[in-house]
Enzyme design. Structure first.
Site, short mmCIF file in Angstrom:
data_model
loop_
_atom_site.label_atom_id
_atom_site.label_comp_id
_atom_site.label_asym_id
_atom_site.label_seq_id
_atom_site.Cartn_x
_atom_site.Cartn_y
_atom_site.Cartn_z
N ASP A 20 1.84 -0.43 114.74
CA ASP A 20 0.78 -0.25 113.74
C ASP A 20 -0.59 -0.60 114.32
O ASP A 20 -0.70 -1.49 115.17
CB ASP A 20 1.09 -1.13 112.53
CG ASP A 20 0.26 -0.75 111.32
OD1 ASP A 20 -0.35 0.34 111.33
OD2 ASP A 20 0.22 -1.54 110.37
N ASN A 55 4.73 9.46 106.45
CA ASN A 55 3.62 9.87 107.34
C ASN A 55 3.29 11.37 107.24
O ASN A 55 2.24 11.80 107.70
CB ASN A 55 3.92 9.52 108.80
CG ASN A 55 3.80 8.04 109.10
OD1 ASN A 55 4.45 7.51 110.00
ND2 ASN A 55 2.96 7.33 108.34
C1 FPP Z 1 0.71 3.49 112.60
O1 FPP Z 1 -0.65 3.18 112.91
C2 FPP Z 1 1.25 4.31 113.66
C3 FPP Z 1 1.83 5.52 113.48
C4 FPP Z 1 2.02 6.15 112.15
C5 FPP Z 1 2.30 6.31 114.64
C6 FPP Z 1 2.94 5.53 115.75
C7 FPP Z 1 3.07 6.43 116.90
C8 FPP Z 1 2.72 6.13 118.17
C9 FPP Z 1 2.29 4.79 118.61
C10 FPP Z 1 2.84 7.15 119.24
C11 FPP Z 1 4.21 7.05 119.76
C12 FPP Z 1 4.43 7.90 120.88
C13 FPP Z 1 5.62 8.05 121.44
C14 FPP Z 1 5.66 8.80 122.68
C15 FPP Z 1 6.87 7.49 120.88
P1 FPP Z 1 -1.77 3.74 111.96
O2 FPP Z 1 -2.16 5.09 112.42
O3 FPP Z 1 -1.31 3.69 110.54
O4 FPP Z 1 -2.92 2.73 112.24
P2 FPP Z 1 -3.95 2.15 111.18
O5 FPP Z 1 -3.14 1.35 110.19
O6 FPP Z 1 -4.85 1.32 112.00
O7 FPP Z 1 -4.65 3.32 110.54
#
Ligand code: FPP
Length: 240
Positions: A28, A76
């Protein structure tokens, strides 16, 4: 960068008396990481993908048997299309990279948990290939939770049991019909949020939790070691 390389020989790596058998990681804070730098959210996901590579490799090098990364939840899909497309293309890049690397991938396994419906066939084929190519490996299993929701997982298991003719279910029935992921021992959530967000609901019944304010793209091996050091000291009683 190799998806999994043989143990790095030069690096000093701490040792731990107890390691979680199954570690869950909620990746996250990608969006906030990007925002802080005036970059699009997708840049945060790209960097987060690099952190995923580093940390999954480190878990393997430490000898953690199972590690699950929460990469894309059933919720998501509500995100903007551009962001979803970027995430799917990051998964694809990783799987293509994995495909090039299977032969030298060491002894580690890749598996996926989540609903297949909604995921592009091209990605599903790469996921199947990754699972098949690494199925006989006996090292660390890296589970990627894609289109995953803990509630949905339990509901699916119960519906399956109903279809089989059950009118009453036991804990064992559910455990045997959810994704075959072991009980989770420790869940790491960076970025300052302290919630489970529908991750491994069933498997986390007795999980320990470790939180940190570090945003996932900045999450380092040292942060992983801190979480593991803390876990080592936990007194787990499993309700007893
Ligand atoms: C949450 O952070 C993260 C996600 C919904 C996506 C996680 C995916 C990755 C880290 C890429 C993974 C890649 C591979 C190759 C497995 P957020 O976007 O909700 O962050 P925020 O809360 O700061 O908005």
């Amino acid at each position: 960068m190799a998806i999994f390389s043989k143990k790095a020989k030069t690096e000093e790596r701490p040792t731990f008396e107890v390691l979680p058998n199954h570690l869950g990681i909620i990746m996250d804070g990608n969006g906030r990481w990007a925002k802080k730098r005036g970059m699009p959210r997708t840049a945060g996901h790209k960097q987060g993908g690099q952190t995923f590579r580093t940390i999954s490799q480190e878990c393997a090098d430490l000898g953690i048997k199972y590690v699950t990364f929460y990469a894309f939840s059933t919720e998501n899909w509500k995100r903007p299309k551009e962001e979803i497309d970027t995430l799917m293309s990051l998964f694809k890049d990783y799987l293509l990279e994995a495909k090039r690397d299977f032969i030298k991938a060491g002894n580690n396994k890749i598996e996926f948990i989540g609903e297949r419906e909604g995921i592009a066939q091209e990605l599903l084929d790469l996921m199947d290939e990754a699972e098949a190519e690494t199925a006989s490996h006996t090292g660390t299993t890296v589970y990627l939770a894609i289109n995953y929701g803990g509630r949905q997982e339990i509901v699916c298991a119960v519906n399956k049991l109903i279809k089989e003719g059950k009118d009453e279910v036991t804990e064992e029935d559910i455990s045997e019909n959810i994704y075959t992921v072991p009980e989770c021992d420790l869940i790491i959530r960076p970025s300052g949020e302290q919630r489970l967000s529908n991750f491994l609901l069933w498997q986390a019944a007795y999980s320990e939790f470790w939180y940190s304010d570090v945003l996932w793209p900045d999450f380092s091996k040292q942060d992983l070691y801190s979480a593991l050091r803390d876990f080592e000291k936990r007194n787990r009683r499993f309700g007893g």
